[in-house]
Design a protein around this motif. Sequence first.
Motif, mmCIF file in Angstrom:
data_model
loop_
_atom_site.group_PDB
_atom_site.id
_atom_site.type_symbol
_atom_site.label_atom_id
_atom_site.label_comp_id
_atom_site.label_asym_id
_atom_site.label_seq_id
_atom_site.Cartn_x
_atom_site.Cartn_y
_atom_site.Cartn_z
ATOM 1 N N ARG A 128 -2.551 -11.197 -2.666
ATOM 2 C CA ARG A 128 -3.267 -10.575 -1.483
ATOM 3 C C ARG A 128 -2.551 -9.494 -1.096
ATOM 4 N N ALA A 168 4.877 -11.300 -0.072
ATOM 5 C CA ALA A 168 3.771 -10.314 0.319
ATOM 6 C C ALA A 168 4.376 -8.908 0.550
ATOM 7 N N ILE A 174 -2.182 -9.944 6.634
ATOM 8 C CA ILE A 174 -1.995 -10.791 5.486
ATOM 9 C C ILE A 174 -1.449 -12.135 6.172
#
Length: 315
Positions: A71, A111, A138
């Motif tokens: 992501r 992430a 995120i």
Amino acid sequence: MRSYSLIAPAKINLYLEIIGDRSDGYHELAMVLQSISLADQIDIQPIGIDTIIVRCDHAEVPNDHTNLAYRAAALLTKQFPEAMAQFGGVEINIKKNIPIAAGLAGGSTDAAAVLVGLDLMWQLGLTQSELEVLGAQIGSDVPFCIQGGTALATGRGEELSPLKNLDNLYVVLAKYRNLGISTIWAYQTYRQQFSQTYISQAQDLETRQHRVHSGPMVSAIMHADGSAIGKLLHNDLEKVALPEHPQVLELREAFESQGVLGTMMSGSGPTVFALTESEAEALRVLEAVKTQIANPELDFWTAKFVSTGIRLAQS
Ligand code: ATP
């Protein structure tokens, strides 16, 4: 174009207070977050074709678009389509050392590492605060994972005030391998049981600020007073997690019986950590609790407090 290897540390919560509801559906929080040396390694390499590939050596971590590392790459691709067009896609390899669904921000830190690594690889030249703003899209813990160290986190956890670095403390962590606590379950259950104590969105800022009780913990950190930090550990989510999971309570009591500086569940759990003043003491406590509980499903780690967030691995 070169490849990048990044170290992505886990975090523990030294303090977690739920203040109230927010109009965006999240909770208003006051937390003190601490990076520790238990970390994943994220390797990012260019692949020339316009795609994002994620691989992880842990069978329970998804390799598809639901992986938080994916992501992060997808978000940068959307924000900077010309970078993907110029440099091509990436393969992201995650060496997982942080237990998953453990309250240690394992996915968030992966992430964070992808944001930092792709910024370097695609020569985007983003500032740390620009990376943190992207990270907050995120997950609430991602900005802290980028910045690392010791910080007070407010809002939904994304508004950070750095605190004095604590690099003289050690931590023992323990988690039952097959026990995971969903973050959503923990917060929803807390709302069901304790929302009468919440400060509402409408109440003024001063009322909200008076409600926050993190001051003594912040002061103990400023004085680098490990003994006071241990006594002031606090996590509101223990009120829902411990009654539901007696084995987590038992673990906490076992650490307490070893005379540690303090012990607490991290985040939404189920990892329990205990603070010590030396690595030797951390290892002693680990062995003692392992013997005391003697359950083959119980995993242990020791780690040190660290003052950095995402950093390049030394090659
Ligand atoms: P937090 O402390 O931020 O609540 P956590 O440590 O409790 O996070 P994670 O380890 O981030 O939880 O994992 C939660 C879920 O997210 C996992 O069950 C997994 O399916 C999914 N997930 C997505 N990406 C990742 C990743 N890179 N690493 C681990 N889990 C991931």
